[in-house]
Structures are given as structure tokens and as C-alpha cells.
Motif scaffolding. Structure first.
Motif, PDB file in Angstrom:
ATOM      1  N   ILE A  50     -59.726   7.226  20.614  1.00 40.54           N
ATOM      2  CA  ILE A  50     -58.821   6.915  21.498  1.00 40.54           C
ATOM      3  C   ILE A  50     -57.797   6.396  21.452  1.00 40.54           C
ATOM      4  CG2 ILE A  50     -58.229   5.117  23.912  1.00 40.54           C
ATOM      5  CD1 ILE A  50     -61.579   5.306  23.887  1.00 40.54           C
ATOM      6  N   GLY A  51     -56.375   7.486  21.480  1.00 39.32           N
ATOM      7  CA  GLY A  51     -55.471   6.861  21.065  1.00 39.32           C
ATOM      8  C   GLY A  51     -54.097   7.012  22.052  1.00 39.32           C
ATOM      9  N   PRO A  52     -53.093   6.160  21.940  1.00 35.24           N
ATOM     10  CA  PRO A  52     -51.953   6.121  23.003  1.00 35.24           C
ATOM     11  C   PRO A  52     -51.523   6.677  23.073  1.00 35.24           C
ATOM     12  CG  PRO A  52     -51.978   4.381  21.428  1.00 35.24           C
ATOM     13  CD  PRO A  52     -53.657   5.402  20.992  1.00 35.24           C
ATOM     14  N   ASP A  53     -51.293   8.200  21.998  1.00 31.64           N
ATOM     15  CA  ASP A  53     -50.619   9.409  22.294  1.00 31.64           C
ATOM     16  C   ASP A  53     -51.368  10.891  22.050  1.00 31.64           C
ATOM     17  OD1 ASP A  53     -51.319   8.915  19.446  1.00 31.64           O
ATOM     18  OD2 ASP A  53     -49.130  10.390  18.903  1.00 31.64           O
ATOM     19  N   LEU A  54     -52.570  10.638  22.171  1.00 32.05           N
ATOM     20  CA  LEU A  54     -53.315  11.514  22.051  1.00 32.05           C
ATOM     21  C   LEU A  54     -54.318  11.453  23.647  1.00 32.05           C
ATOM     22  CD1 LEU A  54     -55.164  13.175  19.804  1.00 32.05           C
ATOM     23  CD2 LEU A  54     -56.964  11.342  19.958  1.00 32.05           C
ATOM     24  N   GLY A  55     -54.648  10.266  23.987  1.00 36.62           N
ATOM     25  CA  GLY A  55     -55.708  10.610  24.969  1.00 36.62           C
ATOM     26  C   GLY A  55     -57.121  10.268  24.966  1.00 36.62           C
ATOM     27  N   ILE A  56     -57.953  11.649  25.221  1.00 40.24           N
ATOM     28  CA  ILE A  56     -59.680  10.782  24.423  1.00 40.24           C
ATOM     29  C   ILE A  56     -60.512  12.159  23.829  1.00 40.24           C
ATOM     30  CG2 ILE A  56     -61.938  10.420  24.642  1.00 40.24           C
ATOM     31  CD1 ILE A  56     -60.941   8.529  27.218  1.00 40.24           C
ATOM     32  N   LEU A 192     -50.358   6.108  26.417  1.00 41.65           N
ATOM     33  CA  LEU A 192     -50.955   5.115  27.085  1.00 41.65           C
ATOM     34  C   LEU A 192     -50.856   3.741  26.770  1.00 41.65           C
ATOM     35  CD1 LEU A 192     -54.597   6.519  26.582  1.00 41.65           C
ATOM     36  CD2 LEU A 192     -53.692   6.608  28.906  1.00 41.65           C
ATOM     37  N   THR A 193     -50.997   2.581  27.752  1.00 40.25           N
ATOM     38  CA  THR A 193     -50.353   1.070  27.717  1.00 40.25           C
ATOM     39  C   THR A 193     -51.660   0.362  27.450  1.00 40.25           C
ATOM     40  OG1 THR A 193     -51.200   0.672  30.090  1.00 40.25           O
ATOM     41  CG2 THR A 193     -48.755   0.915  28.922  1.00 40.25           C
ATOM     42  N   LYS A 194     -51.379  -0.927  26.786  1.00 34.04           N
ATOM     43  CA  LYS A 194     -53.000  -2.030  26.340  1.00 34.04           C
ATOM     44  C   LYS A 194     -53.399  -1.610  27.545  1.00 34.04           C
ATOM     45  CE  LYS A 194     -54.650  -5.887  24.810  1.00 34.04           C
ATOM     46  NZ  LYS A 194     -55.154  -6.297  25.622  1.00 34.04           N
ATOM     47  N   GLU A 195     -52.953  -2.280  28.610  1.00 35.50           N
ATOM     48  CA  GLU A 195     -54.032  -2.405  30.121  1.00 35.50           C
ATOM     49  C   GLU A 195     -54.921  -0.841  29.798  1.00 35.50           C
ATOM     50  OE1 GLU A 195     -50.122  -3.040  29.524  1.00 35.50           O
ATOM     51  OE2 GLU A 195     -50.528  -5.400  29.484  1.00 35.50           O
ATOM     52  N   GLU A 196     -53.748   0.586  30.434  1.00 32.83           N
ATOM     53  CA  GLU A 196     -55.233   1.166  30.325  1.00 32.83           C
ATOM     54  C   GLU A 196     -56.365   2.402  29.289  1.00 32.83           C
ATOM     55  OE1 GLU A 196     -51.094   4.193  32.473  1.00 32.83           O
ATOM     56  OE2 GLU A 196     -51.158   4.437  31.013  1.00 32.83           O
ATOM     57  N   ILE A 197     -55.926   1.437  28.296  1.00 30.34           N
ATOM     58  CA  ILE A 197     -56.509   1.110  27.239  1.00 30.34           C
ATOM     59  C   ILE A 197     -57.414   0.395  27.968  1.00 30.34           C
ATOM     60  CG2 ILE A 197     -57.193   1.400  24.843  1.00 30.34           C
ATOM     61  CD1 ILE A 197     -54.920   2.410  24.371  1.00 30.34           C
TER      62      ILE A 197
END
Length: 639
Positions: A50-56, A192-197
Motif C-alpha cells: 500500500i503506497g500513498p501515491d501508488l494505491g494497492i 491517499l491520506t492517512k485517514e484513507e490508508i
């Protein structure tokens, strides 16, 4: 370095998995999370990134060689397995794809994680992809055997792309390959924000859930979507500890508010899930803490993996102490009900067990909360009743909260060596920065143990807390001319918090040191003040029955001794009658320092300290109160 969960890979992992684990950990960005073999709703993908600029991205790992592969097509592969037999298996690309879609199906049900309109309506807000890692095949092998029609080079990583020792290895190529393993080929405009992760982790890994505001799911243009708000999940460090502890005995030492009990409960749930036949015992010293852990475990076990199946309207009482194979006891209750012995008999029973002359229940896993309060004999008894095959013992402690004098060597007490098997939690998540600083300043000023403080990585007696960045109001110091006036003011403050700050009564705790002195009926004054203001309350420490049956979430202010509040936390805490601390009959001043520190660190947001007489501790508080008055006067003067 990416954050890996678990922190280290299991010893039985293949050489290829270990190589990939190290490479991803070393070369992916610091804000990426790499899960190894996570259990997600009955499936275990090899790696999930999981990466903020990557997705999954989901990765399947195969250690096939050219001689292993007999016949391959897009659906099935015929291979020679490790036993030398010819078998037909699902294509690894299909395995990775199915695992990715399995994850997507879980996440697409959350209204906050999908597009609600436009071209990608009801699709995830972020890209997802999958790939296969061949740890023993190189790019040359693909060319040599002409495997490209079946093995898509964009969806796989070969040995020379994951092994830093190979000359052709490139960090940039590795990262670029992972970035291109996507089903929907678009880049995130906003990371992705911390909240979304946290929301992704909340759905995929039920064991990290702490709480969320749940609004009943409603149809949204023919789609039923979950609506979750204010999601709170364990942080990655806490999650790592809960998942890492599995192999044999472990020690967690943490500051107040670092989530030790939460990690312990999550660990118990994980063990129960992984080993349905195991008998699991959770022990603590406090009766009220045992009841609190029961309620936490009960909630965790009743909550289904899929929140669509959860009935959030049920808040029923707890009748029994065992849920499935998890038994929660306070130590003396365990002796009486399960072992049918008294504390005085422990040395005799230990001798009998040593000689093989006693038969007592045994447990596959034992988890001990507030371990600093357990004596050597108690720990010796516990370790004797632990299954020697599993050796699954988890001890959780914070020595700043020691209120019972125990001399201790865990290795001697349990026969188990904790060297290299302990973790320190220094971050306080429970309290605001203001409460942490206030409580720690008091502790440092008064404790004789202050010179034995552990600073982060250094092992020591006491662990100095680091606060989270969560801010809040300064603790309030109230001084009155006598106790009745003090309690009248406390009751008014409770009503103000309830009415103006919307703090539920169930989130308010009043702590006292003693219920009665020769001068005063402390508890009587507390009760009368609350009744006069029509504040509903529950006297948690009225008797043993009250401790065993209290419900954390009933809409009542809880009233308790400080001892019985260990392990509990509330949004607002009032510590009253501090002029009775240090208590005159208590010879051990250190215990009194620890008690007041414990009381202060029960408060998540609001802390009130009140007194109407004089003692060593109130003199300290009075100094602070007068300094504050002076500073306020100066501010007004220059305002």
C-alpha cells in the motif's frame, strides 16, 4: 525503508520470499506499507503493498525454475512440485488477480473509498494492481524459452530485478515495474491520506480496529455502501506488535496510554483465529480491568470481518468470562475458580508440579496484562501451566505504574529468556500532549526511580513517554476550602463538560484515594454532590460484584479508587481529595507517586485535580496553580 508487517519474515519462508521481503523493505519509500502473507477474509496473498501515491498492489511469489515448468497457458500451469510430482495448478497470474479482486470487493463497499459519480462511479478512488515475482527465473530465461505470450513482462518481476547483488538490478526499474502493475492505468492526482490508508487497513484487517462512527448503510443509486466516519485504527507499530508476537514468549514494555491492552486483546483474537483448538488465558491483577478486557474481547470476537453483518444496535451485558477458547480472569479469581487453590498454596503447588505430583489445567497461550504487578511465584506458576510446545507467553508491563512492590527477574521467574524478545512502546496515544507532560513532570519530580528512566531504545526500569502530537486543554487544578465545596465544584464541571462539550456521562471518571477517613465520609460526599446535580453515576469499587459487572458504556459517570482504574481510560477524569495523598497510613511513598501518575494518565482529553487540604502533593500542585495565576495576571496587564 518501507514499513513491513510483520517486522521480520518468518524463519520458514522460502529463500526467494526472504530476498523479496528485504528488497521491498530496503528500496520502497518510507511511507509505503508492505504486508507479508496477511490473512484477508480467508485468503493469504504473498505480499500486499500500500503506497500513498501508488494505491494497492498484490504480489504472488513463485520459486519455479525452467525445469519446473512443463506446460503453461493463461489459465493453468503444469509443474513439477517440491515432492517431484507432476501437478496442474492455477496460473500464478490468475492467483494474484483473484487475490487483488478479493481485496477490491471488500473495499468497494465503503462510500469513502469510491468515486460516487463520473466515469469511474463505484470504482475505487485509487488504482489497484497485481503481479507475479519469479525468484529463480531471469529475463533471459523468458526470452530463451519464449514464455512472453503467457508471462506478461509488465506484470512480473524476475530474479535480476529483485536481487540487489545482480549487476542489472536498479532501484528505479524495480519501482517503475511496481508502478505499472495496474488494472486501471491511472496515477493518483492526490496521494491517499492517512485517514484513507487507515480506512483500507480497517476493512482488510479487523484486528487493527479500535472504533469508528458507523452510520447505517443506505442504498446509494442502487448500491448499498457503508458509511464510516472518524475511523480509529491501531497505528502500524501497534499492529506490527500484535502480529509479530506469535512465535513463543514475548515482553512488551510500554508507557501509560501506548495501547498495551489493545495489543494484548488483538493478539488473543489473532491466536484464537489461527489456532481454533487452542485454550487461551488472559490474566491481569485488577478485577475491573479484567471486566474491561472481557468487554473489549467480547466486542472484537462478535464483530464480523464484514461490517455489513454487524448489528451495531446490540449492547448487551456480559454473563460469562469465556468466549470461545479465550478465558479472561483477574489473578485471584483464576486461582479460586480454575485452579481451586489459594495464594498461600502457590509455593507448595510449585513443588508438586516440579515433581510431577499435581495435575492442573494447562494453556496453549497465556497473556498477562500489567505484568509489573505479578510476583515471582505467580509468574513461576503461570509458566508451569503453559504448553511447553507453544511457549506462547506474552507479558505486558509499565513499571511507572508499579503499585505493588515486586522484585523481579523474568528469566528466573518463568524459566524463559526475554533477551532480544522484548519491545518498548514509548509513544502515548491515549492522552493529549498537555496531560502527558503534566503527569510525567509530577512523576519525575516525586519518584525515587527517576534516575532509572529508560530513554527510548535503552532498557531501563521506567520508560519516559513521548507524546503524540494531539493537543488539548491544560489539566485544571481546583482548590476549595473544604471537601463538600470541592465536590460541588466538581459536579458543576461535570455538567458543563456534558452539556457544553458534549462529553457523555459514560466517558467521565471520578477517582478517589480512600473512601473514608476519621474526619470524613469521602464517598458519601461524592455521591451527595452528584445526586444534587442529578448526575447518574455507578460506584465501580463499591464491592467485588460492582467491579465484576460494570458496563463501560452505560450512560453513567464512574466512581472508582485509583487502584481499580488501572488499564481503563476515559475522556474526562476528576481526581478528588488529593490532600489525602500520600496517604498517611501508606509507608511506601513511591506507591503513592505511581498511583497519582496512573490516575492522571487515565484521562484522554480533560484532567481535573482537586483538593481542600494540604499534603506533599497538593503543595506541588499549589505551586503550579499560583504560577498560572501570576502568568494570567501578567497577560491581562500586557493584553
Amino acid at each position: 525503508m518501507a514499513y513491513t508487517i510483520p517486522e521480520t519474515i518468518r524463519s520458514s519462508a522460502t529463500a526467494g520470499e526472504r530476498l523479496l521481503f528485504r528488497t521491498l523493505q530496503t528500496y520502497l519509500p518510507d511511507d509505503y506499507i508492505v504486508y507479508y502473507e496477511p490473512e484477508i477474509r480467508g485468503r493469504r496473498p504473498d505480499f500486499v503493498i500500500i503506497g500513498p501515491d501508488l494505491g494497492i498492489v498484490v504480489l504472488e511469489v513463485k520459486d519455479y525454475t525452467l525445469s519446473t515448468l512443463l506446460q503453461i497457458n493463461n489459465d493453468e500451469w503444469t509443474i513439477i512440485n517440491r515432492a517431484g510430482e507432476q501437478v496442474t495448478v492455477k496460473s500464478p497470474f490468475k492467483q494474484a488477480r483473484d487475490n487483488a479482486f478479493h481485496i477490491v470487493d471488500v473495499l468497494k463497499k465503503d462510500k469513502n473509498l469510491v468515486h460516487l459519480e463520473g466515469k469511474y462511479q463505484f470504482q475505487l478512488k485509487f488504482p489497484y494492481g497485481y503481479g507475479v515475482v519469479f525468484t529463480r527465473l531471469t529475463q533471459k530465461d523468458l526470452v530463451k524459452k519464449q514464455l512472453y505470450p503467457v508471462i506478461d513482462p509488465n506484470l512480473c518481476l524476475m530474479r535480476d530485478e529483485i536481487d540487489p547483488d545482480k549487476e542489472s538490478f536498479s532501484e528505479e526499474v524495480l519501482f517503475e515495474k511496481i508502478l505499472n502493475m495496474f488494472v486501471v492505468p491511472y496515477r493518483l492526482r492526490n496521494p491517499l491520506t492517512k485517514e484513507e490508508i487507515d480506512a483500507i487497513r480497517y476493512h482488510l484487517f479487523p484486528e487493527v480496529r479500535i472504533s469508528a462512527e458507523f452510520r447505517p448503510s443506505v442504498p446509494y443509486q442502487d448500491q448499498i455502501l457503508l458509511s464510516l466516519h472518524d475511523i480509529k485504527a491501531m497505528d502500524l507499530h501497534q499492529e506490527n506488535l500484535a502480529k509479530q508476537i506469535g512465535d513463543k514468549h514475548r515482553l512488551i514494555r510500554g508507557v501509560a496510554g501506548s495501547g498495551k491492552t489493545l495489543i494484548l486483546a488483538s493478539r488473543a483474537k489473532l491466536l484464537a483465529k489461527e489456532h481454533p483448538d487452542w485454550k487461551i488465558l488472559i490474566l491481569c491483577y485488577n478485577i475491573s480491568l479484567a471486566q474491561g478486557i472481557r468487554q473489549l474481547i467480547n466486542h472484537m470476537l462478535r464483530e464480523p470481518d464484514s461490517l455489513f453483518d454487524f448489528d451495531f444496535t446490540k449492547h448487551d451485558g456480559l454473563a460469562d468470562t469465556a468466549y470461545g477458547q479465550i478465558i479472561v480472569r483477574n489473578f485471584h479469581e483464576w486461582l479460586k475458580h480454575d485452579l481451586k487453590i489459594t495464594e498461600q498454596q502457590i509455593p507448595y503447588i510449585l513443588e508438586k508440579l516440579e515433581k510431577g505430583e499435581a495435575i492442573l489445567p494447562t494453556y496453549d497461550a497465556i497473556l498477562v496484562d500489567e505484568g509489573q504487578d505479578f510476583s515471582s511465584d505467580w509468574l513461576a506458576l503461570i509458566s508451569k501451566l503453559l504448553n511447553p510446545e507453544t511457549q506462547s507467553l506474552l507479558l505486558v508491563e509499565d513499571r511507572a505504574q508499579t503499585i505493588y512492590r515486586r522484585k523481579r527477574s523474568y528469566a528466573q521467574d518463568t524459566g524463559l529468556n526475554f533477551q532480544g524478545r522484548s519491545k518498548i512502546l514509548t509513544i502515548n496515544y491515549r492522552n493529549t500532549a498537555q496531560i502527558v507532560k503534566f503527569a510525567w513532570d509530577f512523576y519525575r519530580t516525586h519518584s525515587v526511580l527517576k534516575n532509572k528512566v529508560a530513554h527510548r531504545e535503552f532498557e531501563g526500569e521506567i520508560i519516559a513517554p513521548q507524546s503524540t502530537k494531539r493537543k488539548g486543554p491544560e489539566p485544571v487544578i481546583l482548590k476549595a476550602d473544604h471537601f463538600a465545596t470541592e465536590m460541588k465544584e466538581v459536579a458543576k464541571q461535570i455538567q458543563m463538560l456534558h452539556n457544553e462539550k458534549k462529553v457523555p456521562y459514560s466517558e467521565i471518571l471520578i477517582l478517589y484515594r480512600v473512601k473514608r477517613t476519621h474526619l470524613q465520609d469521602i464517598i458519601g460526599v461524592i455521591k451527595r454532590a452528584l445526586e444534587k446535580e442529578q448526575i447518574p453515576y455507578y460506584w465501580l469499587t463499591e464491592n467485588e460484584t460492582a467491579k465484576r459487572t460494570f458496563l463501560r458504556d452505560d450512560d453513567k459517570v464512574k466512581v472508582s479508587t485509583i487502584e481499580s482504574s488501572k488499564g481503563l481510560d476515559f475522556q474526562a477524569v476528576f481526581i478528588v481529595n488529593i490532600d489525602n495523598m500520600p496517604f498517611s497510613l501508606e509507608e511506601d511513598k513511591e506507591r503513592e507517586v505511581s498511583l497519582l501518575y496512573i490516575g492522571m494518565t487515565r484521562a484522554k482529553e480533560y484532567l481535573y485535580l482537586s483538593y481542600s487540604g494540604e499534603s506533599e502533593f497538593t503543595k506541588y500542585l499549589e505551586t503550579i496553580r499560583k504560577e498560572r495565576q501570576k502568568m494570567n495576571a501578567q497577560r491581562q496587564k500586557h493584553g
